[in-house]
Scaffold this active site. Structure first.
Site, PDB file in Angstrom:
ATOM      1  N   SER A  57       0.814  -1.222   0.000  1.00 18.39           N
ATOM      2  CA  SER A  57       0.000   0.000   0.000  1.00 18.39           C
ATOM      3  C   SER A  57       0.841   1.262   0.000  1.00 18.39           C
ATOM      4  CB  SER A  57      -0.938   0.008   1.218  1.00 18.39           C
ATOM      5  OG  SER A  57      -0.199  -0.115   2.419  1.00 18.39           O
ATOM      6  N   ASP A 116      -7.063   6.758   8.334  1.00 17.30           N
ATOM      7  CA  ASP A 116      -7.050   5.508   9.099  1.00 17.30           C
ATOM      8  C   ASP A 116      -5.988   5.480  10.199  1.00 17.30           C
ATOM      9  OD1 ASP A 116      -4.729   5.269   7.617  1.00 17.30           O
ATOM     10  OD2 ASP A 116      -5.269   3.362   6.675  1.00 17.30           O
ATOM     11  N   HIS A 131      -1.760   4.701   7.466  1.00 19.58           N
ATOM     12  CA  HIS A 131      -1.047   5.049   6.245  1.00 19.58           C
ATOM     13  C   HIS A 131      -0.726   6.546   6.230  1.00 19.58           C
ATOM     14  CE1 HIS A 131      -3.082   1.274   5.115  1.00 19.58           C
ATOM     15  NE2 HIS A 131      -1.998   1.069   4.387  1.00 19.58           N
TER      16      HIS A 131
END
Length: 333
Positions: free
Chosen positions: A71, A233, A236
């Site tokens: 990610s 979140d 990240h």
């Protein structure tokens, strides 16, 4: 055994067996791990695509930049293509080289190093000039054995390098900086991350690539302004966070692509050639450090193994982040 020797052994063979204390600690930490997973939301939607062309104001056959990894390589946590690491690196490359850059990202959210196997097949078919890999955090959170994870990464670097691509790897970040992870799991996550990063450095350089240690690069900035540096979140990076990370990596990527003007290292104490194992340990201790292969008297290896060059390069500001042109029209041959 020195720390450098232990790191080299772990990269090749693993850290050995798990004692009774380790088993008990693991059991006690399971509850914390479950809590952390509930606290960190699952991915709700894929990140924006960064595929396309950058620096269209310049003439020439575009330099091809491939992004592989998890990610952090895909840019999860941002809303605009221009804020992804691929777009930021491509825009920075175009600015420094005065040359167009074409990007293809094959990174997958949630990928471990084993996920590089299908990714590298896609990248190899595209034949990039430069490949950037960001991976390792999910290997740590899934407790995948270091030699297994590093083996997949090193083989990916080796195959890309054999096909003519220059490869730069941002090593495993320090998961101890993530707020949803609480002590004592946070302390273990920090050590596991550092072990993974050091072993990655050895594997990558042996395979012909270069590394940039990310470590706790963003730790102080994230702690000072978490609402700015983290995405929604809290796990990240935000657009600001990715910009800080890519600024540290860009000089090494520019150098890999053949640029030199803004990629000269900052003269600093402790730079220079040493054994790869020692360089890996030192790079983990100082985030933003580049490690690449070196020769001494025409030889790649010495009494302590592979020679490596350790550098601290000037961080480069990306002046004009931009969205790709025709993001769905990347040519694949």
């Amino acid at each position: 055994m020195s720390r450098a020797s232990r790191v080299a052994a772990a990269a090749a063979y693993g850290g050995g067996g798990v004692g009774v204390a380790g088993v008990l600690a693991a059991i006690l930490l399971l509850g914390q791990a479950r809590l952390a997973r509930r606290t960190i939301p699952l991915a709700e939607a894929p990140p924006p695509r960064c595929d396309g062309r950058y620096g269209t104001e310049y003439d020439g056959v575009p330099l091809r930049l491939a992004m592989l990894g998890d990610s952090s390589a895909a840019g999860y946590g941002v809303d605009r293509p221009r804020d992804t690491p691929g777009a930021l690196l491509a825009a920075g490359l175009a600015e420094r080289l005065h040359w167009p850059v074409e990007v293809r990202s094959v990174a997958v959210v949630g990928s471990t190093s084993a996920g590089l196997v299908p990714q590298r097949e896609l990248a190899l078919a595209w034949r990039p000039d430069v490949a950037v890999i960001l991976v390792g955090a999910n290997d740590v959170t899934h407790r995948i054995r270091v030699p297994l994870a590093v083996g997949h990464l090193a083989q990916t670097v080796r195959l890309l390098h054999a096909e003519g691509a220059e490869v730069v790897v941002g090593t495993c970040p320090d998961l101890g900086t993530i707020r949803p992870i609480q002590p004592p799991l946070r302390w273990l996550a920090r050590q596991w991350s550092r072990d993974m990063a050091a072993a990655q450095t050895i594997g990558v350089v042996e395979a012909g690539g270069a590394t940039v240690s990310l470590g706790d690069l963003l730790g102080p900035e994230f702690a000072a302004s978490p609402e700015t540096m983290f995405a929604w979140d809290r796990f990240h990076p935000s657009a600001t966070g990715y910009l800080a990370a890519t600024a540290a990596m860009l000089p090494t990527v520019v150098a890999a692509a053949g640029g030199a003007a803004d990629a000269r290292p900052v003269p600093a104490r402790g730079e220079g050639v040493r054994s790869l194992a020692q360089a890996a340990v030192e790079a983990v201790d100082q985030a933003g450090t580049e490690v690449s292969g070196a020769e001494v008297a025409g030889q790649e290896r010495g009494p302590a193994g592979r020679w490596a060059d350790l550098r601290h390069r000037l961080r480069t500001r990306i002046e004009r982040p931009q969205d790709p042109v025709n993001p769905a029209g990347v040519r694949v041959e």
